[in-house]
Design a protein around this motif. Sequence first.
Motif, short mmCIF file in Angstrom:
data_model
loop_
_atom_site.label_atom_id
_atom_site.label_comp_id
_atom_site.label_asym_id
_atom_site.label_seq_id
_atom_site.Cartn_x
_atom_site.Cartn_y
_atom_site.Cartn_z
N ASP A 185 14.97 -16.61 -3.45
CA ASP A 185 15.57 -17.50 -2.45
C ASP A 185 14.54 -17.91 -1.40
O ASP A 185 14.47 -19.08 -1.00
N ALA A 186 13.75 -16.94 -0.95
CA ALA A 186 12.72 -17.25 0.05
C ALA A 186 11.70 -18.23 -0.51
O ALA A 186 11.25 -19.15 0.18
N PHE A 187 11.33 -18.03 -1.78
CA PHE A 187 10.37 -18.93 -2.38
C PHE A 187 10.93 -20.34 -2.50
O PHE A 187 10.25 -21.34 -2.24
N ALA A 188 12.21 -20.45 -2.88
CA ALA A 188 12.85 -21.77 -2.99
C ALA A 188 12.89 -22.46 -1.63
O ALA A 188 12.63 -23.67 -1.51
N ALA A 238 10.95 -25.93 -0.62
CA ALA A 238 11.71 -27.06 -0.08
C ALA A 238 11.14 -27.53 1.24
O ALA A 238 10.99 -28.73 1.50
N ARG A 239 10.81 -26.58 2.12
CA ARG A 239 10.31 -26.95 3.44
C ARG A 239 8.88 -27.49 3.35
O ARG A 239 8.54 -28.53 3.94
N ALA A 240 8.00 -26.80 2.60
CA ALA A 240 6.59 -27.19 2.56
C ALA A 240 6.40 -28.56 1.90
O ALA A 240 5.54 -29.35 2.32
N LEU A 241 7.19 -28.85 0.88
CA LEU A 241 7.00 -30.09 0.12
C LEU A 241 8.02 -31.16 0.50
O LEU A 241 8.14 -32.19 -0.19
N GLU A 271 0.86 -22.30 3.24
CA GLU A 271 2.22 -22.64 2.83
C GLU A 271 2.21 -23.48 1.55
O GLU A 271 2.96 -23.22 0.61
N LEU A 272 1.35 -24.50 1.53
CA LEU A 272 1.31 -25.38 0.38
C LEU A 272 0.77 -24.66 -0.87
O LEU A 272 1.23 -24.90 -1.98
N THR A 273 -0.22 -23.77 -0.68
CA THR A 273 -0.74 -23.00 -1.79
C THR A 273 0.35 -22.15 -2.43
O THR A 273 0.49 -22.07 -3.66
N LEU A 274 1.14 -21.50 -1.58
CA LEU A 274 2.26 -20.69 -2.10
C LEU A 274 3.31 -21.58 -2.75
O LEU A 274 3.87 -21.24 -3.80
N ALA A 275 3.58 -22.72 -2.15
CA ALA A 275 4.63 -23.61 -2.65
C ALA A 275 4.32 -24.13 -4.04
O ALA A 275 5.22 -24.27 -4.88
N VAL A 276 3.07 -24.45 -4.29
CA VAL A 276 2.72 -24.99 -5.60
C VAL A 276 2.09 -23.94 -6.52
O VAL A 276 1.79 -24.22 -7.68
N GLY A 277 1.91 -22.72 -6.00
CA GLY A 277 1.17 -21.69 -6.73
C GLY A 277 1.81 -21.22 -7.99
O GLY A 277 1.14 -20.96 -9.00
N LEU A 278 3.14 -21.04 -8.01
CA LEU A 278 3.81 -20.47 -9.18
C LEU A 278 3.63 -21.37 -10.38
O LEU A 278 3.38 -20.93 -11.50
#
Length: 379
Positions: free
Chosen positions: A295-298, A302-305, A369-376
């Motif tokens: 949930d935190a990752f979602a 959502a916020r970063a992108l 933030e963006l690295t984590l957001a697109v990292g997976l």
Amino acid sequence: MSRVTQRASELALDETTVTALRAALKTTADEVVQAIIDEVPSYANALSGSMGGTIRRAVRTALGHYLDLASGNATGGDAGDAAYELGRGEVRDGRSMDALLSAYRVGARVAWRCLAAGAVPAGLPAAEVAKFAELTFAYIDELSAASAAGHADELAARGRAHERRLEHLAREILAGVSPDVLLASAQRAGWQPPDSLTAVLLPAAQARPAYRALDPSTLVLDDLPDATGVLLVPDADRSHLLRRLTDRTAVVGPARPWTRASASYARAVRARSLSSDIRDTEDHLPELVLSADADAFADLRARALAPLRTLPVATARRLEETLRAWLLHQGRRDEVAAALFVHPQTVRYRMSQLRELFPDLASPHRVLELTLAVGLRAS
């Protein structure tokens, strides 16, 4: 003792012979015990002191039952029960069945010599001596068989009890109970704690076969929910362990101090929930980190992108791919272009769009933030 009873029915010693043999029981028992002490090393110390007295009385009792049989007055059942318990007791005293069988062989030889020496002078006819010998050795064989059964049953019972204690310990480890409780359970199970344990998840049907190829101190459970088995491998050489499991559908967690091996198990469970293709959790740490709180990752994505969501879907997808490549290649335009199979000028154009959407793109916090957001998706 059917065979013994049959032999006994063919031989009925007269009262004079039985009386003579009973008079020599104590001497016969003492000679049997002394011969066992002299010829069977395992009993050299076991038959001294009070234990020696107990064994001598047991030998006299067995010989007494034998004479009851020979005179047609008993079935020998009590002696068989005593022999069975003797076999069980040998396990408790740490002796093998080989030692007990050796004692029986020595005892049979000496007992027959003493009994024959008493029976013949008492008037036992020569024609009956052979039957007497057959009965003597059949009786010893029956006692040996009863002791062997008791020995085997005690070993089996101890093995089952030991296995249950080990399984109980494994369940406590997976449940993450306190170190003090785990240490007490390990002591009860006679299990020497290692420095570390590595959890391995695999189908329940593969757990025991895989266990046989690993360290014998490995703890194993094969009755977890969803037909799952788990191995807790002590102080594992990881590369060796993975090779051993090559042909298994296994997920290998990280090595952890043995009292915290529940963490290894939890990571293996989570890795299996992510993908059926994961074998070594150490090779998939980014996915595991980013999926630790779905949930935190979602929410983070959502916020970063969020700025990309204002664009047409196709445009947003192209810019997200470009952003991911730019972050992975630390802004090196030619490497980004090669990764995306586009011209460097295309990268320049797209990055100018991204900088308008993300004015703080140079900020370390925004980059994180963006690295984590697109990292997976990138891993």
